[in-house]
Design a protein around this motif. Structure first.
Motif, PDB file in Angstrom:
ATOM      1  N   UNK A 152      68.196  -1.641 -10.404  1.00 14.49           N
ATOM      2  CA  UNK A 152      68.452  -2.697  -9.525  1.00 14.49           C
ATOM      3  C   UNK A 152      69.535  -3.441  -9.205  1.00 14.49           C
ATOM      4  N   UNK A 153      70.564  -3.163  -8.851  1.00 14.99           N
ATOM      5  CA  UNK A 153      71.483  -3.974  -8.881  1.00 14.99           C
ATOM      6  C   UNK A 153      72.113  -4.638  -7.911  1.00 14.99           C
ATOM      7  N   UNK A 154      72.047  -6.017  -7.691  1.00 14.08           N
ATOM      8  CA  UNK A 154      72.470  -6.170  -6.545  1.00 14.08           C
ATOM      9  C   UNK A 154      73.769  -7.611  -6.793  1.00 14.08           C
ATOM     10  N   UNK A 155      74.675  -7.718  -5.134  1.00 19.49           N
ATOM     11  CA  UNK A 155      75.218  -9.048  -5.167  1.00 19.49           C
ATOM     12  C   UNK A 155      75.190 -10.108  -5.285  1.00 19.49           C
ATOM     13  N   UNK A 156      75.176 -11.138  -5.890  1.00 20.59           N
ATOM     14  CA  UNK A 156      75.070 -12.786  -5.959  1.00 20.59           C
ATOM     15  C   UNK A 156      75.892 -13.500  -4.605  1.00 20.59           C
ATOM     16  N   UNK A 157      76.110 -14.118  -4.863  1.00 21.98           N
ATOM     17  CA  UNK A 157      76.412 -15.331  -3.566  1.00 21.98           C
ATOM     18  C   UNK A 157      77.718 -15.367  -4.575  1.00 21.98           C
ATOM     19  N   UNK A 158      77.918 -15.661  -5.459  1.00 20.24           N
ATOM     20  CA  UNK A 158      79.008 -15.729  -5.721  1.00 20.24           C
ATOM     21  C   UNK A 158      80.246 -14.592  -6.207  1.00 20.24           C
ATOM     22  N   UNK A 159      79.456 -13.472  -5.491  1.00 21.14           N
ATOM     23  CA  UNK A 159      80.083 -11.813  -6.277  1.00 21.14           C
ATOM     24  C   UNK A 159      80.060 -11.059  -7.655  1.00 21.14           C
ATOM     25  N   UNK A 160      79.061 -11.625  -8.279  1.00 19.37           N
ATOM     26  CA  UNK A 160      79.033 -11.166  -9.564  1.00 19.37           C
ATOM     27  C   UNK A 160      77.182  -9.886  -9.650  1.00 19.37           C
TER      28      UNK A 160
END
Ligand code: HAM
Length: 404
Positions: free
Chosen positions: A66-74
């Motif tokens: 489960x991989x996602x991009x956080x609000x800081x584009x990480x």
């Protein structure tokens, strides 16, 4: 609008009865590993995605995280396993730590899998890892702990088998056959799935036409480990030349525990040596070995062998009120009992006394006391044990030692 009450597919809700079994499993794990001198550590469920790209193995990174991009584009991953995390933690402190390290943790892990028997999208996994020992003492200790845990659950030695192999031996065979690095990688993945596929030989031929032996003799390391374990009365360890395990980071001995029951004939848990994982952090190599044991498979085994504990509430006593006006007297009695470490709940509903007692019974609370005029005046209470129906008249002060 009405929201759906089902949980997200493949993750876990633990109602009190489930949590009771879960605690039985985790308490058993904890007790055994602490007996062997392991210290508990913990970490966040969130990790940087790149941690898994380095060494875990393609399948788990590309298809199962489960991989996602956080609000800081990480790029962030919900941990699918604990080994990269513990390696990161060890590498971060490096020489400040005093080796050998004996560490354990019981994290929940997330893998995007097709939910099926024994495999879910969220599971809890005991991780036992030993850093800083190169010798076979480490392998022997790991397998002894695994064996000890099974015994502690009440699963006797004849019911399971511990399979052991050495990846170095497999590598030798692949080199004799002249496989390139890429072919070796593909072959290892295939070997890992050998028991689950029918056309293993055909699939091997798509990698190479050279014969690769899967029928080689154990190394002296394996023989010594098995002999040593036999001397400790651990006699269900067998050399298994096709055992691989999935992750790319294993460098030597790998082992896996199998249930022998015909209805549940499957791998229960496993681990191995990973002496080079700290290299990804540019850290000096640290020899390491460990295993992971999941709660889902162990629960199935306990069920198969009828070894699940029967639910009992953590509440010792339920106080029922003949009338709501006795509330403050009940509160006072409960306060005193809690001071003596008795777990007490009070029925404030004002419903019929029979229904109050039924509630205690449904919740599997072992004892009840009903409070009315007489009890308050005399400070003598009738305590009833619900499982036997046995009643006893006691002074307020005597209740706690009676329950204990
Ligand atoms: P693993 O074989 O991927 O190894 O997982 C270890 C155990 O966790 C499995 O044998 C099984 O009991 C349980 N497990 C894994 N995936 C699932 C799932 N989707 N649902 C339910 N149970 C599952 C590792 O994770 C290694 N990191 C273990 C290790 C620790 N190696 C060295 N130290």
């Amino acid at each position: 609008m009405s929201l759906d009450t089902t949980s997200y597919k493949g993750v876990r809700d633990f109602y009190p009865e489930d949590q009771f079994i879960q605690s039985h499993i985790t308490n058993t794990w904890r007790r055994v590993v602490e007996r062997f001198g392991y210290a508990e550590y913990h970490a966040s469920v969130l990790e940087s995605a790149e941690l898994y790209r380095a060494k875990s193995g393609e399948e788990i990174v590309n298809e199962q995280t489960y991989t996602f991009t956080d609000r800081g584009e990480r790029e962030v991953t919900l941990r699918p396993e604990m080994t990269p995390t513990v390696a990161r933690m060890v590498a971060a402190k490096g020489r400040e730590l005093s080796f050998p390290l004996r560490w354990y943790s019981i994290p929940n892990l997330f893998r995007y899998e097709r939910p099926q028997r024994g495999r879910l999208r969220e599971h809890w996994q005991l991780n036992v890892d030993l850093f800083g020992l190169e010798g076979i003492e480490a392998e022997i200790e790991m397998i002894t702990i695994a064996h000890h845990i099974m015994q502690e659950f009440g699963i006797s030695e004849d019911k399971f088998e511990i399979r052991i192999n050495d990846r170095i031996l497999v590598k030798e065979q692949m080199e004799i056959a002249g496989l390139s690095e890429d072919e070796q990688h593909t072959y290892q993945k295939l070997l890992d799935k050998k028991d689950k596929i029918d056309d293993f030989a055909d699939q091997v031929r798509t990698i190479t036409d050279k014969p690769i032996s899967t029928d080689f003799a154990p190394s002296s390391r394996i023989t010594s480990i098995i002999t040593n374990l036999n001397q400790r009365s651990i006699t269900n360890v067998v050399f298994s030349p096709t055992l691989m395990r999935g992750f790319d980071y294993y460098t030597g001995i790998v082992f896996e525990v199998f249930d022998k029951h015909p209805d549940n004939n499957r791998s229960l848990f496993g681990g191995g040596r990973y002496d080079k994982l700290l290299d990804i952090f540019d850290h000096d190599p640290v020899p390491a070995i460990g295993f992971g044991m999941g709660d889902v498979t162990i629960r199935d085994v306990l069920e198969t062998y009828e070894l699940l504990p029967t639910y009992r509430s953590t509440t010792d006593l339920y106080i029922c009120l003949l009338d709501k006006k006795y509330t403050s007297a009940a509160d006072e009695l409960a306060r005193e009992l809690r001071q003596s470490n008795i777990n007490v709940a009070i029925d404030y509903t004002g419903r019929k006394i029979g229904d109050q007692i039924k509630k205690a019974d449904r919740d599997r609370i072992p004892f009840v006391i009903c409070i009315g005029e007489d009890e308050i005046a005399s400070d003598i209470y009738t305590i009833k044990e619900l499982s036997t129906g046995k009643e006893e008249k006691l002074k307020g002060k005597e209740i706690s030692s009676y329950i204990k």
